[in-house]
Design an enzyme around this catalytic site. Structure first.
Site, PDB file in Angstrom:
ATOM      1  N   ARG A 272      12.483  59.817  79.651  1.00  0.00           N
ATOM      2  CA  ARG A 272      11.466  60.816  79.321  1.00  0.00           C
ATOM      3  C   ARG A 272      10.741  60.414  78.036  1.00  0.00           C
ATOM      4  O   ARG A 272      10.513  61.228  77.143  1.00  0.00           O
ATOM      5  CB  ARG A 272      12.080  62.220  79.189  1.00  0.00           C
ATOM      6  CG  ARG A 272      12.735  62.727  80.462  1.00  0.00           C
ATOM      7  CD  ARG A 272      13.201  64.166  80.324  1.00  0.00           C
ATOM      8  NE  ARG A 272      12.077  65.062  80.087  1.00  0.00           N
ATOM      9  CZ  ARG A 272      11.291  65.575  81.038  1.00  0.00           C
ATOM     10  NH1 ARG A 272      11.505  65.260  82.313  1.00  0.00           N
ATOM     11  NH2 ARG A 272      10.303  66.384  80.738  1.00  0.00           N
ATOM     12  N   ASN A 273      10.389  59.162  77.988  1.00  0.00           N
ATOM     13  CA  ASN A 273       9.776  58.603  76.781  1.00  0.00           C
ATOM     14  C   ASN A 273       9.163  57.247  77.153  1.00  0.00           C
ATOM     15  O   ASN A 273       9.525  56.649  78.161  1.00  0.00           O
ATOM     16  CB  ASN A 273      10.830  58.413  75.682  1.00  0.00           C
ATOM     17  CG  ASN A 273      10.221  58.353  74.295  1.00  0.00           C
ATOM     18  OD1 ASN A 273       9.057  57.998  74.131  1.00  0.00           O
ATOM     19  ND2 ASN A 273      11.009  58.703  73.289  1.00  0.00           N
ATOM     20  N   CYS A 274       8.221  56.794  76.328  1.00  0.00           N
ATOM     21  CA  CYS A 274       7.738  55.416  76.336  1.00  0.00           C
ATOM     22  C   CYS A 274       6.810  55.055  77.490  1.00  0.00           C
ATOM     23  O   CYS A 274       6.492  53.881  77.683  1.00  0.00           O
ATOM     24  CB  CYS A 274       8.894  54.416  76.303  1.00  0.00           C
ATOM     25  SG  CYS A 274       9.931  54.591  74.829  1.00  0.00           S
TER      26      CYS A 274
ATOM     27  N   ASP B  16       3.770  55.627  77.414  1.00  0.00           N
ATOM     28  CA  ASP B  16       2.581  55.139  76.714  1.00  0.00           C
ATOM     29  C   ASP B  16       2.758  53.683  76.270  1.00  0.00           C
ATOM     30  O   ASP B  16       1.819  52.883  76.325  1.00  0.00           O
ATOM     31  CB  ASP B  16       2.242  56.031  75.527  1.00  0.00           C
ATOM     32  CG  ASP B  16       3.449  56.332  74.644  1.00  0.00           C
ATOM     33  OD1 ASP B  16       4.569  55.870  74.946  1.00  0.00           O
ATOM     34  OD2 ASP B  16       3.277  57.043  73.637  1.00  0.00           O
TER      35      ASP B  16
ATOM     36  N   ILE C 282       8.489  65.165  70.493  1.00  0.00           N
ATOM     37  CA  ILE C 282       9.611  64.235  70.407  1.00  0.00           C
ATOM     38  C   ILE C 282       9.502  63.324  69.194  1.00  0.00           C
ATOM     39  O   ILE C 282      10.506  62.789  68.731  1.00  0.00           O
ATOM     40  CB  ILE C 282       9.720  63.388  71.690  1.00  0.00           C
ATOM     41  CG1 ILE C 282       8.427  62.579  71.911  1.00  0.00           C
ATOM     42  CG2 ILE C 282      10.014  64.248  72.899  1.00  0.00           C
ATOM     43  CD1 ILE C 282       8.528  61.604  73.056  1.00  0.00           C
TER      44      ILE C 282
END
Length: 326
Positions: free
Chosen positions: A250-252, A254, A284
């Site tokens: 749920r990250n990265c 981008d 975050i």
């Protein structure tokens, strides 16, 4: 129903690059040189004449080049979303707003009303169409799914809590049209190779490292223009291990997009100087392990690609009529 586009009148704006080197930023000599260089670039970028064009609802090829689609990423922040829709609905060259909806429940009535609300521009009969792209799965990868029926090549990807003034947004769009294969936006970041690391290891550099060094290699898609073709490439051609990593962490997502674009172009992104407002609470990025998690993403993606595709940039685009010497 999207109302027909009628005559639109506008002037192209001049822009120029400014070095971010701390040693010369405030020097008198640099100010004089920047002034001279700006005059040259403005002469190249601005004809001094009005540009007129007509667009039908389907948009001609010329129309696709003159407008952009705004893609808003949101999750359970309905008040912020409504403020975002209200704001971007008044940007003159926005063709449509697409809301990426990944919540289990459908948009509530007070939000769904924006589907048919007239987002008319002051002094114009135009309105901006708003659509909700509803996804069954909650994933950050949804923000880069190909958009059905999109009418423009240019996409402005933005988070629901970030408001860029329409004038600033249109300046960035003009810059993007000169480099449509690159990421062009407002939030730069940097990857740093750790000294003496073998094999190479990287750490994620936030805003302050960019401000201090004048170096960046990523533009975050929380506020960036990019070509719609990259949505298809991200969804269908990005290494599956990276796609799965962004979903699970749920990250990265981008950072993954920055890798994809840099791998395609072999060129750095472009940073646009411009003020914007963050209307929500910190996300975050405020977590204590944010920097570590982002660094882990960099190293995982580097391992999967087999090399580091990110390229350093050292310039920022400044609207000359607004800012001469900063």
């Amino acid at each position: 129903m999207h109302s027909p586009r009628c005559w639109y009148k506008g002037k192209s704006r001049g822009w120029h690059y400014k070095s971010m080197s701390q040693s010369v930023r405030f020097s008198i000599l640099f100010s004089i040189l920047a002034f001279s260089a700006t005059l040259v670039v403005i002469c190249k970028g601005w004809t001094g004449q009005d540009t007129w064009y007509a667009e039908a609802p389907g948009l001609t090829e010329l129309g696709k080049q003159k407008r952009y689609t705004i893609v808003v990423n949101t999750f359970k922040r309905h008040d912020l979303l409504k403020r975002s829709l209200e704001h971007y609905g008044h940007c003159n060259r926005a063709d449509a707003i697409r809301v990426q909806w990944s919540e289990a429940d459908p948009p509530p009535a007070d939000v769904a009303s924006f589907l048919t609300a007239d987002r008319g521009m002051p002094g114009s009969d135009d309105s901006v169409e708003v659509k909700f792209d509803v996804h069954l799965e909650d994933s950050l990868n949804n923000r880069f799914k190909p958009l059905p029926d999109v009418r423009t090549e240019a996409i402005f990807s933005v988070d629901d809590d970030l408001l860029v003034p329409c004038e600033t947004l249109e300046f960035a769009f003009e810059l993007w049209t000169s480099a449509p294969d690159q990421l062009v936006g407002f939030v730069p970041r940097m990857h740093w190779r750790k000294k003496h690391s073998t094999p190479a290891e990287y750490s994620y550099g936030g805003w302050w490292s960019v401000w201090w060094t004048g170096r960046y290699s990523m533009i975050l898609t929380k506020a960036a223009f990019l070509h719609h073709k990259y949505f298809e490439q991200y969804t269908n051609e990005l290494p599956r291990e990276i796609f799965a990593y962004a979903h699970k962490a749920r990250n990265c997502e981008d950072i993954a997009m920055s890798f994809l674009v840099a791998n395609q172009t072999g060129a750095p992104p472009l940073w646009v100087k411009g003020a914007f407002s963050e209307i929500g609470s910190y996300g975050i990025s405020s977590l204590g392990n944010h920097q570590q998690r982002r660094s882990e993403c960099l190293n995982q993606f580097h391992r999967i690609y087999g090399y580091m595709p990110l390229i350093e940039g050292h310039v920022k685009a400044v609207q000359a009529v607004r800012d001469w010497f900063w």
